[in-house]
Design a protein around this motif. Structure first.
Motif, short mmCIF file in Angstrom:
data_model
loop_
_atom_site.label_atom_id
_atom_site.label_comp_id
_atom_site.label_asym_id
_atom_site.label_seq_id
_atom_site.Cartn_x
_atom_site.Cartn_y
_atom_site.Cartn_z
N TYR A 67 46.83 54.28 37.63
CA TYR A 67 47.64 53.76 38.72
C TYR A 67 46.86 53.86 40.03
O TYR A 67 46.84 52.93 40.83
CB TYR A 67 48.96 54.53 38.81
CG TYR A 67 49.82 54.08 39.96
CD1 TYR A 67 50.56 52.91 39.86
CD2 TYR A 67 49.88 54.81 41.14
CE1 TYR A 67 51.34 52.46 40.91
CE2 TYR A 67 50.65 54.38 42.20
CZ TYR A 67 51.39 53.21 42.08
OH TYR A 67 52.14 52.78 43.13
N SER A 68 46.20 54.99 40.21
CA SER A 68 45.41 55.20 41.42
C SER A 68 44.28 54.17 41.53
O SER A 68 44.04 53.61 42.59
CB SER A 68 44.84 56.62 41.41
OG SER A 68 44.01 56.82 42.52
N LEU A 69 43.61 53.94 40.41
CA LEU A 69 42.54 52.94 40.39
C LEU A 69 43.09 51.54 40.70
O LEU A 69 42.48 50.78 41.45
CB LEU A 69 41.85 52.92 39.03
CG LEU A 69 40.74 53.93 38.79
CD1 LEU A 69 40.19 53.77 37.36
CD2 LEU A 69 39.62 53.76 39.79
N ALA A 70 44.23 51.22 40.11
CA ALA A 70 44.83 49.91 40.31
C ALA A 70 45.23 49.71 41.78
O ALA A 70 44.95 48.66 42.36
CB ALA A 70 46.05 49.75 39.41
N THR A 71 45.86 50.73 42.38
CA THR A 71 46.27 50.58 43.79
C THR A 71 45.04 50.50 44.70
O THR A 71 45.04 49.74 45.67
CB THR A 71 47.18 51.74 44.25
OG1 THR A 71 46.52 52.98 44.00
CG2 THR A 71 48.50 51.71 43.53
N GLU A 72 44.00 51.24 44.36
CA GLU A 72 42.77 51.18 45.14
C GLU A 72 42.15 49.79 45.07
O GLU A 72 41.70 49.23 46.07
CB GLU A 72 41.77 52.22 44.61
CG GLU A 72 40.52 52.38 45.43
CD GLU A 72 39.60 53.45 44.87
OE1 GLU A 72 38.37 53.24 44.92
OE2 GLU A 72 40.11 54.48 44.38
N ARG A 73 42.16 49.20 43.88
CA ARG A 73 41.61 47.86 43.68
C ARG A 73 42.43 46.81 44.43
O ARG A 73 41.87 45.90 45.05
CB ARG A 73 41.56 47.54 42.17
CG ARG A 73 40.97 46.21 41.85
CD ARG A 73 39.49 46.15 42.18
NE ARG A 73 38.96 44.83 41.88
CZ ARG A 73 38.17 44.14 42.68
NH1 ARG A 73 37.77 44.65 43.82
NH2 ARG A 73 37.75 42.95 42.35
N LEU A 79 41.16 44.33 47.32
CA LEU A 79 41.32 42.87 47.26
C LEU A 79 42.02 42.35 48.52
O LEU A 79 41.64 41.31 49.04
CB LEU A 79 42.12 42.47 46.01
CG LEU A 79 41.37 42.62 44.69
CD1 LEU A 79 42.33 42.40 43.52
CD2 LEU A 79 40.21 41.64 44.61
N HIS A 80 43.02 43.07 49.01
CA HIS A 80 43.70 42.66 50.24
C HIS A 80 42.73 42.69 51.41
O HIS A 80 42.74 41.79 52.25
CB HIS A 80 44.89 43.56 50.53
CG HIS A 80 46.08 43.28 49.68
ND1 HIS A 80 47.11 44.17 49.50
CD2 HIS A 80 46.40 42.20 48.93
CE1 HIS A 80 48.00 43.65 48.71
NE2 HIS A 80 47.59 42.46 48.33
N ARG A 81 41.89 43.72 51.46
CA ARG A 81 40.92 43.83 52.55
C ARG A 81 39.92 42.68 52.50
O ARG A 81 39.59 42.07 53.52
CB ARG A 81 40.18 45.18 52.46
CG ARG A 81 39.37 45.50 53.70
CD ARG A 81 38.73 46.88 53.64
NE ARG A 81 39.73 47.92 53.45
CZ ARG A 81 39.73 48.79 52.44
NH1 ARG A 81 38.79 48.74 51.51
NH2 ARG A 81 40.66 49.71 52.35
N GLU A 82 39.47 42.35 51.29
CA GLU A 82 38.54 41.23 51.13
C GLU A 82 39.19 39.91 51.56
O GLU A 82 38.56 39.08 52.21
CB GLU A 82 38.06 41.13 49.68
CG GLU A 82 37.08 42.22 49.29
CD GLU A 82 36.72 42.18 47.81
OE1 GLU A 82 37.02 41.17 47.14
OE2 GLU A 82 36.14 43.17 47.33
N ALA A 96 38.03 37.45 54.60
CA ALA A 96 37.78 36.02 54.39
C ALA A 96 38.59 35.18 55.37
O ALA A 96 38.10 34.19 55.90
CB ALA A 96 38.13 35.64 52.94
N ARG A 97 39.85 35.59 55.61
CA ARG A 97 40.69 34.86 56.57
C ARG A 97 40.11 34.93 57.98
O ARG A 97 40.05 33.93 58.68
CB ARG A 97 42.11 35.43 56.58
CG ARG A 97 43.06 34.68 55.68
CD ARG A 97 44.51 35.06 55.96
NE ARG A 97 44.79 36.47 55.72
CZ ARG A 97 45.03 36.99 54.52
NH1 ARG A 97 45.03 36.22 53.44
NH2 ARG A 97 45.28 38.27 54.38
N VAL A 98 39.65 36.12 58.37
CA VAL A 98 39.07 36.28 59.71
C VAL A 98 37.81 35.42 59.83
O VAL A 98 37.62 34.72 60.83
CB VAL A 98 38.74 37.77 59.99
CG1 VAL A 98 37.87 37.92 61.23
CG2 VAL A 98 40.03 38.56 60.15
#
Length: 54
Positions: free
Chosen positions: A6-12, A16-19, A23-25
């Motif tokens: 779960y920790s790995l999934a939330t980190e990923r 992805l949100h940060r990436e 990209a939007r910026v």
């Protein structure tokens, strides 16, 4: 083990949100630069036309 997964999934997902945000910026910067160039071009054209009428 499940907590680790779960920790790995939330980190990923966070990564992805940060990436996606980055990209939007980047896209907005490119767009702003394009509009700025277009505005400069239009200003030059207006000056040229004004001189020609002059």
């Amino acid at each position: 083990m499940m907590l680790y997964d779960y920790s790995l999934a939330t980190e990923r997902v966070t990564e992805l949100h940060r990436e996606a945000d980055n990209a939007r910026v980047a896209s907005r910067l490119v767009s702003a630069r394009r509009w700025s160039r277009l505005a400069s071009w239009a200003q030059r054209q207006a000056r040229r036309a004004s001189r020609d009428l002059g």
